[in-house]
Design a protein around this motif. Structure first.
Motif, PDB file in Angstrom:
ATOM      1  N   ARG A 115      37.684  35.043  45.134  1.00 16.53           N
ATOM      2  CA  ARG A 115      37.519  34.950  43.589  1.00 16.53           C
ATOM      3  C   ARG A 115      36.575  33.979  43.147  1.00 16.53           C
ATOM      4  O   ARG A 115      36.124  33.911  42.006  1.00 16.53           O
ATOM      5  CB  ARG A 115      38.855  34.775  42.882  1.00 16.53           C
ATOM      6  CG  ARG A 115      39.570  36.134  43.093  1.00 16.53           C
ATOM      7  CD  ARG A 115      41.080  36.090  42.051  1.00 16.53           C
ATOM      8  NE  ARG A 115      41.743  36.996  42.546  1.00 16.53           N
ATOM      9  CZ  ARG A 115      42.849  36.927  43.316  1.00 16.53           C
ATOM     10  NH1 ARG A 115      43.215  35.650  43.393  1.00 16.53           N
ATOM     11  NH2 ARG A 115      43.726  37.786  43.565  1.00 16.53           N
ATOM     12  N   ALA A 116      36.521  33.002  44.219  1.00 12.78           N
ATOM     13  CA  ALA A 116      35.755  31.389  43.694  1.00 12.78           C
ATOM     14  C   ALA A 116      34.159  31.856  44.015  1.00 12.78           C
ATOM     15  O   ALA A 116      33.390  31.151  43.574  1.00 12.78           O
ATOM     16  CB  ALA A 116      36.198  30.531  44.518  1.00 12.78           C
TER      17      ALA A 116
ATOM     18  N   VAL B 272      47.371  46.924  58.379  1.00 15.26           N
ATOM     19  CA  VAL B 272      46.920  45.590  57.675  1.00 15.26           C
ATOM     20  C   VAL B 272      45.819  45.951  56.781  1.00 15.26           C
ATOM     21  O   VAL B 272      44.668  45.422  56.492  1.00 15.26           O
ATOM     22  CB  VAL B 272      46.479  44.558  58.503  1.00 15.26           C
ATOM     23  CG1 VAL B 272      47.476  43.903  59.434  1.00 15.26           C
ATOM     24  CG2 VAL B 272      45.368  44.926  59.661  1.00 15.26           C
ATOM     25  N   THR B 273      46.282  46.848  56.003  1.00 16.92           N
ATOM     26  CA  THR B 273      45.287  47.436  54.987  1.00 16.92           C
ATOM     27  C   THR B 273      45.434  46.941  53.563  1.00 16.92           C
ATOM     28  O   THR B 273      46.474  47.167  52.786  1.00 16.92           O
ATOM     29  CB  THR B 273      45.467  49.046  54.934  1.00 16.92           C
ATOM     30  OG1 THR B 273      44.837  49.618  56.130  1.00 16.92           O
ATOM     31  CG2 THR B 273      44.407  49.673  53.599  1.00 16.92           C
ATOM     32  N   PRO B 274      44.529  46.191  52.850  1.00 16.48           N
ATOM     33  CA  PRO B 274      44.688  45.827  51.647  1.00 16.48           C
ATOM     34  C   PRO B 274      44.340  46.800  50.556  1.00 16.48           C
ATOM     35  O   PRO B 274      43.403  47.465  50.656  1.00 16.48           O
ATOM     36  CB  PRO B 274      43.607  44.587  51.608  1.00 16.48           C
ATOM     37  CG  PRO B 274      42.563  45.163  52.477  1.00 16.48           C
ATOM     38  CD  PRO B 274      42.931  45.672  53.552  1.00 16.48           C
ATOM     39  N   SER B 275      45.354  46.938  49.655  1.00 18.30           N
ATOM     40  CA  SER B 275      45.086  47.753  48.623  1.00 18.30           C
ATOM     41  C   SER B 275      45.664  47.404  47.237  1.00 18.30           C
ATOM     42  O   SER B 275      44.940  47.722  46.190  1.00 18.30           O
ATOM     43  CB  SER B 275      45.987  49.164  48.780  1.00 18.30           C
ATOM     44  OG  SER B 275      47.372  48.553  48.994  1.00 18.30           O
ATOM     45  N   SER B 276      46.313  46.207  47.180  1.00 22.02           N
ATOM     46  CA  SER B 276      46.418  45.513  46.102  1.00 22.02           C
ATOM     47  C   SER B 276      45.948  44.097  46.235  1.00 22.02           C
ATOM     48  O   SER B 276      46.352  43.379  46.920  1.00 22.02           O
ATOM     49  CB  SER B 276      48.033  45.467  45.629  1.00 22.02           C
ATOM     50  OG  SER B 276      48.156  44.669  44.458  1.00 22.02           O
ATOM     51  N   PHE B 277      45.078  43.622  45.408  1.00 23.79           N
ATOM     52  CA  PHE B 277      44.220  42.306  45.601  1.00 23.79           C
ATOM     53  C   PHE B 277      44.810  41.194  44.461  1.00 23.79           C
ATOM     54  O   PHE B 277      44.039  40.236  44.609  1.00 23.79           O
ATOM     55  CB  PHE B 277      42.850  42.455  45.378  1.00 23.79           C
ATOM     56  CG  PHE B 277      42.381  43.706  46.518  1.00 23.79           C
ATOM     57  CD1 PHE B 277      41.765  43.163  47.775  1.00 23.79           C
ATOM     58  CD2 PHE B 277      42.420  44.957  46.359  1.00 23.79           C
ATOM     59  CE1 PHE B 277      41.274  44.017  48.644  1.00 23.79           C
ATOM     60  CE2 PHE B 277      42.069  45.836  47.300  1.00 23.79           C
ATOM     61  CZ  PHE B 277      41.628  45.264  48.309  1.00 23.79           C
TER      62      PHE B 277
ATOM     63  N   PHE C 149      29.517  45.280  50.340  1.00 20.22           N
ATOM     64  CA  PHE C 149      30.443  43.929  50.165  1.00 20.22           C
ATOM     65  C   PHE C 149      30.502  43.519  48.774  1.00 20.22           C
ATOM     66  O   PHE C 149      31.768  43.152  48.298  1.00 20.22           O
ATOM     67  CB  PHE C 149      29.699  42.899  50.926  1.00 20.22           C
ATOM     68  CG  PHE C 149      30.299  41.455  51.062  1.00 20.22           C
ATOM     69  CD1 PHE C 149      31.525  41.343  51.651  1.00 20.22           C
ATOM     70  CD2 PHE C 149      29.840  40.399  50.013  1.00 20.22           C
ATOM     71  CE1 PHE C 149      32.354  40.010  51.764  1.00 20.22           C
ATOM     72  CE2 PHE C 149      30.562  39.274  49.946  1.00 20.22           C
ATOM     73  CZ  PHE C 149      31.728  39.068  50.858  1.00 20.22           C
ATOM     74  N   ARG C 150      29.433  43.777  48.107  1.00 16.57           N
ATOM     75  CA  ARG C 150      29.434  43.452  46.545  1.00 16.57           C
ATOM     76  C   ARG C 150      30.462  44.365  45.891  1.00 16.57           C
ATOM     77  O   ARG C 150      31.207  43.658  44.976  1.00 16.57           O
ATOM     78  CB  ARG C 150      27.874  43.575  45.977  1.00 16.57           C
ATOM     79  CG  ARG C 150      27.774  43.032  44.297  1.00 16.57           C
ATOM     80  CD  ARG C 150      26.498  43.863  43.787  1.00 16.57           C
ATOM     81  NE  ARG C 150      25.411  43.661  44.392  1.00 16.57           N
ATOM     82  CZ  ARG C 150      24.496  42.763  44.195  1.00 16.57           C
ATOM     83  NH1 ARG C 150      24.670  41.928  43.438  1.00 16.57           N
ATOM     84  NH2 ARG C 150      23.288  42.854  44.846  1.00 16.57           N
ATOM     85  N   GLN C 151      30.146  45.526  46.214  1.00 15.01           N
ATOM     86  CA  GLN C 151      31.268  46.561  45.374  1.00 15.01           C
ATOM     87  C   GLN C 151      32.745  46.257  45.826  1.00 15.01           C
ATOM     88  O   GLN C 151      33.698  46.223  44.995  1.00 15.01           O
ATOM     89  CB  GLN C 151      30.838  47.958  45.824  1.00 15.01           C
ATOM     90  CG  GLN C 151      31.661  48.986  44.936  1.00 15.01           C
ATOM     91  CD  GLN C 151      31.287  50.318  45.570  1.00 15.01           C
ATOM     92  OE1 GLN C 151      30.615  50.693  46.152  1.00 15.01           O
ATOM     93  NE2 GLN C 151      32.085  51.358  44.540  1.00 15.01           N
TER      94      GLN C 151
ATOM     95  N   TYR D 262      38.543  42.818  45.154  1.00 15.40           N
ATOM     96  CA  TYR D 262      39.005  41.494  44.938  1.00 15.40           C
ATOM     97  C   TYR D 262      39.072  40.946  43.373  1.00 15.40           C
ATOM     98  O   TYR D 262      40.011  40.319  42.860  1.00 15.40           O
ATOM     99  CB  TYR D 262      38.415  40.515  45.750  1.00 15.40           C
ATOM    100  CG  TYR D 262      38.744  40.450  47.262  1.00 15.40           C
ATOM    101  CD1 TYR D 262      39.794  39.849  47.681  1.00 15.40           C
ATOM    102  CD2 TYR D 262      37.884  41.084  47.990  1.00 15.40           C
ATOM    103  CE1 TYR D 262      40.274  39.823  48.957  1.00 15.40           C
ATOM    104  CE2 TYR D 262      38.531  41.368  49.487  1.00 15.40           C
ATOM    105  CZ  TYR D 262      39.608  40.559  49.850  1.00 15.40           C
ATOM    106  OH  TYR D 262      39.851  40.607  51.344  1.00 15.40           O
ATOM    107  N   HIS D 263      38.016  41.103  42.684  1.00 21.99           N
ATOM    108  CA  HIS D 263      38.027  40.783  41.375  1.00 21.99           C
ATOM    109  C   HIS D 263      38.637  41.761  40.250  1.00 21.99           C
ATOM    110  O   HIS D 263      39.425  41.061  39.428  1.00 21.99           O
ATOM    111  CB  HIS D 263      36.504  40.606  41.016  1.00 21.99           C
ATOM    112  CG  HIS D 263      35.687  39.600  41.778  1.00 21.99           C
ATOM    113  ND1 HIS D 263      34.441  39.252  41.300  1.00 21.99           N
ATOM    114  CD2 HIS D 263      36.046  38.660  42.710  1.00 21.99           C
ATOM    115  CE1 HIS D 263      34.064  38.172  42.267  1.00 21.99           C
ATOM    116  NE2 HIS D 263      35.001  37.860  43.037  1.00 21.99           N
TER     117      HIS D 263
END
Lengths: 419, 312
Positions: A192-193, A175-180, A262-264, A270-271
């Protein structure tokens, strides 16, 4: 047109019966709730063999020979705790690995405090993970080790494997996100919000309670109402109550996330969606996924609302390895590790896959001598697909009438499928 | 200067009589108090600068200074122009309190008005699974009133030594109110699906009744209600209205916490404990040092490997 009659007498009779049952249940429940309950998590014995700052490396004790010569390091996410992999004895990924003769190490990120607020992804990947990997290599004499990552920990493992491919034999991502760049998961939409700069500047570290509140809001009907209705309906069942409390303990044991990490993560992933485009920079180096040339096994959940399949399934195409496999399980983000159904598919598959790729003569190929230890035989190698040679396995997903992932109602875990 | 106009009486300072009387009293008292010393100590003798006599002299001087100030003040207050200004100044106080009270009353009235409007809307059609026109009148009413009527009181320019402290405190109160408004709005948005679900649930029951499929078990009713609620939430959470409310609430929460921390910082400065700001600076320094040490360790290791006999 004649209106059909409502069987009011039947409804009233059922209501009376329900009230009677409830009274009986509450009486029994008081006995259960007031008696000693076994709700401990992570009971498999381990030793802390390495530590850097708050980060500890656990090594699970084995009393027999190891089936695989390559040790496995599991890296959990910074959100919630790794105890989820050893939630209860009969549903423990750790136990399955141990019973299969794996030499298992697990990173415990600990509880970040204010002093950890400036730690970046670079610190987590190139200091903590790299330190643990080097320690295991030195301790076991293995030139390369197996690496398994979970959720955000998986993303860290992908980054690590791209930066240090010479140290990793096999990579397992779950369950690894790689494409956001997807609108499927609510988390992706919400991330994003938010104004991450303001959030981190204000809080320092992102509080675990704030994140947990966000997770509950992903599906309040199930996670804040139905889950507890389910508990009320089963609170006279000792096993149910014990499992439920274990899960509650795990869910609300949420360490804060170091602010700069978290910021990075939000900005770059995500952004910016930089990882999958090979544009992410960590520690001044570009993360080139083509450098991931070791075998890659990629698991994800079909009903995962946090990290939807669209965020996971592009990784195998982006890496440089020719030996890759995608496995989409009919479950959610947490169910992949704890549901009874996936317990039979998930961990045993990882053991088989690693055994096949363990290289030189291994204990796995010897017959099991220890009593009670399952030595998994190597399964036939995955077929290679056309072109790049990718093996893909995406089983058809049966759905329940409500359209939700089938799950085990007796433990009240269906609600957790939303996570 | 304008001369006093005949027929137009000057306003009299309300405390003029009392000031005159008290001035006469203190004049008599001061004379009486200074007499024994003048009788004991001859005028030509040098003034003692030390000892109890000197201390008494300083006390008396202090009294005399204060008395002279009082004389000047009462004389100034008795002056018709000053009295006029003072009276006007005092007259503005009730005005100030009246404005404050008016603002409060207006707020109550407006909120009541919105509540009546909202009550009138009960029973109107609720559009299921749509959140484009969430009725936030009640929430917005308080927000508007606060921003228009009350907020300005927190923005009155502060003066003097403590101005920055007071300014930060006012800012904190202002941001707390804004956050509360945003939080109420967010909670309201979260409650909308429950409202809509009730309506849809009722319609579903009517349909089932017409079809003769009305459930006879309470669990079936609950499951039906839950499914509708879940559907509404899933739609809401992807709507721009929800995202805006979330963003707004988080933004105001951040602002409130930041300003609260500033006030706490001011308080902590008076205590012998390090503040968060100071600790953060220290932590950052340590973090940078650790990174440098780690990098140096790596370089040393590389150099050691390069210079080991095995490598020639």
């Amino acid at each position: 047109m004649e209106q059909p009659k409502i069987s009011l007498d039947l409804i009233l009779a059922n209501l009376a019966e329900d009230a009677e049952k409830t009274q009986e249940r509450v009486t029994k429940a008081s006995e259960v709730l007031l008696s000693p309950l076994h709700t401990d998590l992570a009971t498999t014995p381990y030793d802390v063999v390495w530590q850097e700052d708050r980060v500890k490396l656990k090594h699970y004790r084995t009393d027999g020979e190891k089936a695989l010569k390559t040790p496995l390091l599991v890296v959990y996410a910074l959100i919630n705790r790794e105890t989820m992999l050893d939630l209860q004895p009969d549903r423990s990924v750790v136990k399955t690995f141990m019973n299969s003769g794996l030499d298992l190490y697990m990173l415990d990120w600990g509880y970040p405090t204010r002093k950890d607020r400036y730690l970046t992804i670079d610190d987590h990947v190139n200091c903590y993970i790299d330190g643990a990997v080097d320690f295991i290599r030195e301790r076991t004499g293995a030139e390369k080790i197996n690496l398994m990552g979970i959720c955000m920990g998986g993303t860290f493992c992908v980054i690590y494997s791209a930066l240090h491919p010479e140290k990793i034999r096999n990579l397992v991502t779950t369950v690894t996100p790689s494409s956001f760049d997807t609108q499927k998961g609510l988390l992706h939409i919400w991330m994003r919000a938010i104004d991450v700069d303001k959030l981190v500047d204000t809080f320092g570290n992102l509080p675990g309670d704030v994140m947990n509140m966000g997770f509950l809001l992903l599906n309040p009907a199930r996670l804040m109402i139905d889950k507890y209705v389910g508990f009320f309906e089963n609170m006279d069942n000792r096993a149910f109550v014990e499992n439920f409390v274990r899960m509650e303990k795990w869910i609300f044991d949420s360490p804060d996330v170091p602010g700069e990490t978290f910021r990075q993560f939000v900005k770059d992933c995500y952004h910016g969606n930089l990882l999958i485009q090979n544009k992410l920079e960590v520690g001044g180096k570009r993360v080139d996924l083509k450098r991931i040339t070791m075998p890659l096994l990629n698991f994800y959940g079909k009903f995962d609302h946090l990290v939807p399949p669209e965020a996971c399934d592009k990784l195998t195409k982006a890496v440089g390895s020719k030996d890759t496999e995608d496995i989409c399980l009919d479950t959610g983000h947490i169910g992949i590790y704890v549901s009874s159904k996936t317990q039979r598919e998930f961990a045993p598959k990882i053991v088989r896959w690693l055994t096949e790729r363990d290289g030189a003569p291994a204990a796995a190929q010897k017959p099991a001598k220890r009593a009670g230890v399952l030595v998994v035989k190597a399964a036939p190698a995955a077929k290679t697909a056309k072109g790049k040679g990718k093996a893909r396995k995406k089983p058809a997903a049966p759905r329940t009438r409500s359209g939700k992932a089938p799950a085990d109602r007796t433990t009240g875990r269906e609600s957790m499928e939303a996570r | 200067m304008s001369a006093e106009q005949p027929g137009k009486s000057q306003p009299e300072f309300p405390l003029a009589d009392w000031m005159k009387q008290s001035q006469e009293f203190w004049t008599t008292w001061m004379r009486a108090a200074s007499q024994p010393r003048e009788a004991v100590e001859p005028q030509e003798s040098p003034r003692r600068t030390t000892g109890p006599g000197a201390a008494r002299g300083r006390v008396q001087e202090g009294w005399e200074t204060a008395f002279r100030m009082w004389q000047s003040l009462s004389a100034a207050a008795s002056d018709p122009t000053s009295a006029d200004a003072a009276v006007k100044g005092m007259e503005t106080l009730p005005d100030f309190y009246m404005k404050l009270a008016q603002a409060g009353w207006l707020a109550v009235m407006k909120i009541q008005e919105r509540m009546v409007e909202k009550a009138g809307k009960i029973g109107q059609k609720t559009e299921a699974y749509h959140f484009e026109a969430i009725d936030q009148n009640l929430i917005n009413a308080w927000k508007e009133i606060y921003e228009e009527e009350f907020r300005q009181f927190y923005q009155i320019p502060q003066l003097g030594l403590m101005r920055y402290y007071q300014e930060r405190f006012n800012e904190c109160m202002d941001r707390m109110n804004l956050f509360q408004a945003a939080f109420s709005e967010f909670l309201y948005v979260l409650s909308v699906p429950v409202e809509k679900t009730s309506k849809v649930f009722q319609e579903k029951l009517e349909e089932l009744q017409l079809e003769g499929k009305i459930p006879d078990k309470s669990r079936d009713y609950y499951q039906l209600w839950l499914r509708i609620l879940e559907g509404h939430y899933m739609t809401l959470f992807q709507s721009p209205e929800y995202l805006e409310a979330l963003r707004n609430m988080l933004g105001h929460l951040d602002s409130f916490i930041a300003s609260k921390n500033s006030v706490l910082q001011d308080v902590l400065q008076f205590l012998p404990v390090p503040t968060n700001k100071e600790m953060d600076e220290l932590i950052k320094d340590l973090h940078v040092f650790k990174r440098r040490v780690r990098e140096l360790e790596r370089r040393v290791k590389t150099l050691e490997k390069g210079s080991s006999p095995a490598n020639g």
